[in-house]
Design a protein around this motif. Sequence first.
Motif, mmCIF file in Angstrom:
data_model
loop_
_atom_site.group_PDB
_atom_site.id
_atom_site.type_symbol
_atom_site.label_atom_id
_atom_site.label_comp_id
_atom_site.label_asym_id
_atom_site.label_seq_id
_atom_site.Cartn_x
_atom_site.Cartn_y
_atom_site.Cartn_z
ATOM 1 N N ARG A 37 9.971 -2.855 0.356
ATOM 2 C CA ARG A 37 8.681 -3.023 0.009
ATOM 3 C C ARG A 37 7.516 -2.504 0.614
ATOM 4 O O ARG A 37 7.206 -2.998 1.690
ATOM 5 N N GLY A 38 6.807 -1.492 0.042
ATOM 6 C CA GLY A 38 5.988 -0.693 0.649
ATOM 7 C C GLY A 38 6.450 0.011 1.849
ATOM 8 O O GLY A 38 7.264 1.077 1.943
ATOM 9 N N HIS A 39 6.039 -0.312 3.240
ATOM 10 C CA HIS A 39 6.399 0.130 4.370
ATOM 11 C C HIS A 39 7.324 -0.847 5.130
ATOM 12 O O HIS A 39 7.394 -0.694 6.237
ATOM 13 N N ASN A 40 7.933 -1.708 4.487
ATOM 14 C CA ASN A 40 8.869 -2.689 5.350
ATOM 15 C C ASN A 40 10.134 -3.157 4.528
ATOM 16 O O ASN A 40 10.115 -3.032 3.117
ATOM 17 N N LEU A 49 1.407 -4.083 15.218
ATOM 18 C CA LEU A 49 1.118 -3.076 14.263
ATOM 19 C C LEU A 49 0.541 -1.971 14.788
ATOM 20 O O LEU A 49 0.471 -0.721 13.916
ATOM 21 N N THR A 50 -0.101 -1.720 15.834
ATOM 22 C CA THR A 50 -0.709 -0.719 16.448
ATOM 23 C C THR A 50 0.387 0.395 16.939
ATOM 24 O O THR A 50 0.100 1.640 16.901
ATOM 25 N N VAL A 51 1.851 -0.234 16.948
ATOM 26 C CA VAL A 51 2.731 0.871 17.531
ATOM 27 C C VAL A 51 4.116 0.440 16.679
ATOM 28 O O VAL A 51 4.951 1.296 16.870
ATOM 29 N N HIS A 52 4.234 -0.349 15.710
ATOM 30 C CA HIS A 52 5.279 -0.487 14.998
ATOM 31 C C HIS A 52 4.801 -0.692 13.489
ATOM 32 O O HIS A 52 3.827 -1.228 13.239
ATOM 33 N N GLY A 53 5.513 -0.257 12.422
ATOM 34 C CA GLY A 53 5.561 -0.474 11.191
ATOM 35 C C GLY A 53 4.498 0.480 10.720
ATOM 36 O O GLY A 53 3.885 1.385 11.450
ATOM 37 N N GLY A 54 4.310 0.564 9.183
ATOM 38 C CA GLY A 54 3.408 1.531 8.802
ATOM 39 C C GLY A 54 4.472 2.789 8.233
ATOM 40 O O GLY A 54 5.592 2.949 8.457
ATOM 41 N N PRO A 55 3.629 3.746 7.624
ATOM 42 C CA PRO A 55 4.382 5.056 6.966
ATOM 43 C C PRO A 55 4.951 5.973 7.860
ATOM 44 O O PRO A 55 5.671 6.721 7.503
#
Length: 88
Positions: A37-40, A49-55
Amino acid sequence: MPRVVSVNVGSPQQAPVKGGSVLTSIFKTPSRAGGVRGHNIDGDRQSDLTVHGGPYKAVYCYPHEHYRYWSEQLPGSRCSFGNFGEKS
């Protein structure tokens, strides 16, 4: 041909470290959902989330063939999919 044998997810939790604790999501367990779902991946959450997860972040994969080696190197340890923080 490579194939996915396990999709693993985890949630942020405190883990003890020398002198305190750290928030981590490295502890993963197998998931039946496995939807994206989305990016996960469903059921998976990142701690920082500054270093993990996201597109533009990677999904960590680990070859299942390596588990035999680690089982031999770590006698008495329970080696199962997700032990190294991988999602699949």
